[in-house]
Scaffold this active site. Structure first.
Site, PDB file in Angstrom:
ATOM      1  N   SER A 244       4.849  -5.656   2.449  1.00 13.32           N
ATOM      2  CA  SER A 244       4.122  -4.766   3.353  1.00 13.32           C
ATOM      3  C   SER A 244       2.684  -5.249   3.534  1.00 13.32           C
ATOM      4  O   SER A 244       2.458  -6.329   4.057  1.00 13.32           O
ATOM      5  CB  SER A 244       4.179  -3.328   2.823  1.00 13.32           C
ATOM      6  OG  SER A 244       3.738  -2.409   3.805  1.00 13.32           O
ATOM      7  N   MET A 245       1.691  -4.476   3.093  1.00  9.45           N
ATOM      8  CA  MET A 245       0.299  -4.900   3.212  1.00  9.45           C
ATOM      9  C   MET A 245       0.075  -6.261   2.565  1.00  9.45           C
ATOM     10  O   MET A 245      -0.755  -7.053   3.018  1.00  9.45           O
ATOM     11  CB  MET A 245      -0.623  -3.868   2.563  1.00  9.45           C
ATOM     12  CG  MET A 245      -2.082  -4.270   2.606  1.00  9.45           C
ATOM     13  SD  MET A 245      -3.191  -3.109   1.798  1.00  9.45           S
ATOM     14  CE  MET A 245      -4.753  -3.944   2.133  1.00  9.45           C
TER      15      MET A 245
ATOM     16  N   ASP B 157      13.541   0.213   9.326  1.00  7.82           N
ATOM     17  CA  ASP B 157      12.183   0.435   8.809  1.00  7.82           C
ATOM     18  C   ASP B 157      11.398   1.287   9.803  1.00  7.82           C
ATOM     19  O   ASP B 157      11.041   0.822  10.885  1.00  7.82           O
ATOM     20  CB  ASP B 157      11.491  -0.916   8.603  1.00  7.82           C
ATOM     21  CG  ASP B 157      10.160  -0.807   7.875  1.00  7.82           C
ATOM     22  OD1 ASP B 157       9.524   0.265   7.947  1.00  7.82           O
ATOM     23  OD2 ASP B 157       9.755  -1.795   7.243  1.00  7.82           O
TER      24      ASP B 157
ATOM     25  N   HIS C  85      11.766   0.746   4.887  1.00  9.29           N
ATOM     26  CA  HIS C  85      10.611  -0.051   4.478  1.00  9.29           C
ATOM     27  C   HIS C  85      10.711  -0.434   3.002  1.00  9.29           C
ATOM     28  O   HIS C  85      10.541  -1.601   2.643  1.00  9.29           O
ATOM     29  CB  HIS C  85       9.327   0.744   4.743  1.00  9.29           C
ATOM     30  CG  HIS C  85       8.089  -0.068   4.612  1.00  9.29           C
ATOM     31  ND1 HIS C  85       7.830  -1.172   5.399  1.00  9.29           N
ATOM     32  CD2 HIS C  85       7.007   0.060   3.786  1.00  9.29           C
ATOM     33  CE1 HIS C  85       6.655  -1.686   5.072  1.00  9.29           C
ATOM     34  NE2 HIS C  85       6.144  -0.974   4.091  1.00  9.29           N
TER      35      HIS C  85
ATOM     36  N   TRP D  79       0.870  -1.185   0.000  1.00 10.69           N
ATOM     37  CA  TRP D  79       0.000   0.000   0.000  1.00 10.69           C
ATOM     38  C   TRP D  79       0.899   1.225   0.000  1.00 10.69           C
ATOM     39  O   TRP D  79       1.923   1.242   0.704  1.00 10.69           O
ATOM     40  CB  TRP D  79      -0.860  -0.041   1.260  1.00 10.69           C
ATOM     41  CG  TRP D  79      -1.799   1.111   1.451  1.00 10.69           C
ATOM     42  CD1 TRP D  79      -3.122   1.144   1.108  1.00 10.69           C
ATOM     43  CD2 TRP D  79      -1.527   2.370   2.074  1.00 10.69           C
ATOM     44  NE1 TRP D  79      -3.682   2.348   1.472  1.00 10.69           N
ATOM     45  CE2 TRP D  79      -2.712   3.127   2.068  1.00 10.69           C
ATOM     46  CE3 TRP D  79      -0.390   2.959   2.632  1.00 10.69           C
ATOM     47  CZ2 TRP D  79      -2.807   4.415   2.593  1.00 10.69           C
ATOM     48  CZ3 TRP D  79      -0.465   4.239   3.145  1.00 10.69           C
ATOM     49  CH2 TRP D  79      -1.663   4.952   3.117  1.00 10.69           C
TER      50      TRP D  79
END
Length: 277
Positions: free
Chosen positions: A98-99, A228, A257, A32
């Protein structure tokens, strides 16, 4: 252009995907608020290594359809299942950034691993983003509400600034990525559905995957950067690696990240080695 239609969801959803190479299928699930384009530095390396690489736009992002509802993780996992069944994939490796780590875990919860050989969680939100009494290192509820409010009031303003922290840009200016990368990400993110951007954010903010880690039974690669600031390693990578039975844990020193861009060589080496193992 290739689309595949998910007719299982409440609203019919057309998912755009790209499919390159031959061999064992590797499915890339983006983070995202971007799209399949964020995997630019991984796709060609995966294909070059002898694998079939499939990347797709999450519903509401990129050029996939943008239904009003259906941004909970089970709905998103149904899109992944549609791709796996529609393309008749077997022995697949599912990789979530991530998401996208949530889709990996929810897919294995909802559909099992009969068609899955391995999984990978890259800079993943797994197992829980939100701070709770039993997750003290998580993001405070007030901070999550501030993100939601910012998206509702000035979505593009929020997105314009978001990726600075995504890449730790101010600390590494000119060393790892250019300003053009931030500009590119802003263009991609700002063109996503406003509704999808908010609803998907609520999904990654509040979904607790801790009870589902037991469903991840395939060999799983966990990669996280120890710098991150978007999804801190203490409440994500460390806990995911501890909670997944067959986890291989790789920490990239100094990586933010967005390490799939800033530390692409390191990540690609780790990922290809895992695919070949």
């Amino acid at each position: 252009m290739p689309f595949i239609t998910n007719k299982k969801s409440k609203e019919t959803v057309d998912i755009f995907y790209e499919d390159y190479g031959t061999g064992q299928p590797v499915i890339l699930i983006h983070g995202w608020p971007l799209s399949r384009k964020s995997w630019e530095h991984q796709v060609w390396k995966i294909v070059e290594a002898g694998y079939r690489c499939i990347s797709y736009d999450r519903r509401g992002f990129g050029i996939s359809s943008a239904p009003w509802d259906g941004y909970d993780y089970s709905s998103l996992a149904s899109d992944l299942d549609t791709i796996i069944n529609g393309l008749e994939l077997e022995d697949a490796v599912i990789v979530g950034f991530s998401m996208g780590g949530g889709e990996v875990v929810r897919y294995l919860t909802d559909y099992g691993d009969a068609k899955i050989a391995k999984a990978a969680l890259i800079s993943s939100i797994i197992p829980l983003v939100k701070q709770t009494d039993d997750n003290p290192d998580g993001v405070p509820e007030s901070a999550l509400k501030d993100i939601q409010k910012a998206l509702e009031n000035d979505r593009v303003g929020f997105l314009k600034a978001f990726h600075n922290g995504f890449y730790n840009f101010d600390e590494n200016k000119g060393k790892r990525i250019s300003q053009a990368v931030l500009d590119y990400d802003f263009i991609v993110a700002s063109h996503a559905s406003p509704r999808a951007t908010i609803e998907a954010a609520l999904a990654w903010m509040h979904t607790d995957f801790r009870p589902e880690l037991k469903n991840v039974k395939v060999p799983t690669l966990v990669v996280h950067g120890d710098a991150d600031g978007t999804v801190p390693i203490e409440t994500s990578g460390n806990l995911a690696a501890k909670g997944i039975a067959k986890a291989t844990y790789e920490v990239i020193k100094g990586a933010p990240h967005g390490l799939n861009v800033t530390h692409k060589e390191e990540l690609n080496d780790i990922l290809i080695k895992f695919l070949k193992s």
